[in-house]
Write a protein that holds these residues in place. Structure first.
Motif, PDB file in Angstrom:
ATOM      1  N   TYR A   4       8.162 -10.737  -2.793  1.00  0.00           N
ATOM      2  CA  TYR A   4       7.078 -11.644  -3.151  1.00  0.00           C
ATOM      3  C   TYR A   4       5.839 -11.355  -2.301  1.00  0.00           C
ATOM      4  O   TYR A   4       4.716 -11.350  -2.789  1.00  0.00           O
ATOM      5  N   ASP A   5       6.056 -11.093  -1.005  1.00  0.00           N
ATOM      6  CA  ASP A   5       4.944 -10.768  -0.112  1.00  0.00           C
ATOM      7  C   ASP A   5       4.227  -9.503  -0.562  1.00  0.00           C
ATOM      8  O   ASP A   5       2.999  -9.437  -0.536  1.00  0.00           O
ATOM      9  N   ALA A   6       5.003  -8.483  -0.970  1.00  0.00           N
ATOM     10  CA  ALA A   6       4.416  -7.220  -1.418  1.00  0.00           C
ATOM     11  C   ALA A   6       3.532  -7.412  -2.646  1.00  0.00           C
ATOM     12  O   ALA A   6       2.577  -6.678  -2.858  1.00  0.00           O
ATOM     13  N   LEU A   7       3.856  -8.424  -3.438  1.00  0.00           N
ATOM     14  CA  LEU A   7       3.059  -8.731  -4.642  1.00  0.00           C
ATOM     15  C   LEU A   7       1.930  -9.706  -4.338  1.00  0.00           C
ATOM     16  O   LEU A   7       1.214 -10.143  -5.245  1.00  0.00           O
ATOM     17  N   GLY A   8       1.782 -10.085  -3.061  1.00  0.00           N
ATOM     18  CA  GLY A   8       0.731 -11.009  -2.678  1.00  0.00           C
ATOM     19  C   GLY A   8       1.037 -12.445  -3.052  1.00  0.00           C
ATOM     20  O   GLY A   8       0.131 -13.250  -3.252  1.00  0.00           O
ATOM     21  N   GLY A  10       0.791  -1.216   0.000  1.00  0.00           N
ATOM     22  CA  GLY A  10       0.000   0.000   0.000  1.00  0.00           C
ATOM     23  C   GLY A  10       0.825   1.267   0.000  1.00  0.00           C
ATOM     24  O   GLY A  10       0.364   2.306  -0.453  1.00  0.00           O
ATOM     25  N   ASP A  11       2.054   1.214   0.502  1.00  0.00           N
ATOM     26  CA  ASP A  11       2.886   2.417   0.544  1.00  0.00           C
ATOM     27  C   ASP A  11       3.885   2.477  -0.608  1.00  0.00           C
ATOM     28  O   ASP A  11       4.746   3.338  -0.649  1.00  0.00           O
ATOM     29  N   LEU A  12       3.752   1.585  -1.577  1.00  0.00           N
ATOM     30  CA  LEU A  12       4.605   1.614  -2.766  1.00  0.00           C
ATOM     31  C   LEU A  12       3.909   2.399  -3.873  1.00  0.00           C
ATOM     32  O   LEU A  12       2.684   2.366  -3.986  1.00  0.00           O
ATOM     33  N   THR A  13       4.706   3.063  -4.693  1.00  0.00           N
ATOM     34  CA  THR A  13       4.130   3.782  -5.824  1.00  0.00           C
ATOM     35  C   THR A  13       3.727   2.791  -6.910  1.00  0.00           C
ATOM     36  O   THR A  13       4.169   1.637  -6.908  1.00  0.00           O
TER      37      THR A  13
END
Length: 79
Positions: free
Chosen positions: A73-77, A3-6
């Motif tokens: 990988y986590d950030a991409l779900g 959520g905090d990534l552009t």
């Protein structure tokens, strides 16, 4: 965390994923791609957040290869 990534940072992570989790340079077109500097800034930011691991060209700060970390990988779900 995603959520905090552009949007550009998420696109970069997705592009690395599309290449099997490792993306080799070039990441843009020097001299022609006005976004190259932004891509390099995104790489630095994503590395600082622990989302990617960066191999740099010997004797230079230029990234040569970027690899998704477990957190990436986590950030991409993809956990």
């Amino acid at each position: 965390m995603s959520g905090d990534l552009t949007e550009n940072q998420m696109e970069l992570l997705a592009r690395v994923l599309q290449h099997g989790g490792t993306l080799a340079s070039p990441f843009g077109h020097p001299g022609e791609d006005s976004l190259l500097e932004e891509v390099l800034e995104n790489i630095d930011d994503l590395e600082a957040r622990g989302l990617i691991m960066v191999n740099r060209t010997r004797g230079s700060d230029e990234p040569e290869r970027i690899t998704l970390s477990e957190q990436g990988y986590d950030a991409l779900g993809m956990a």
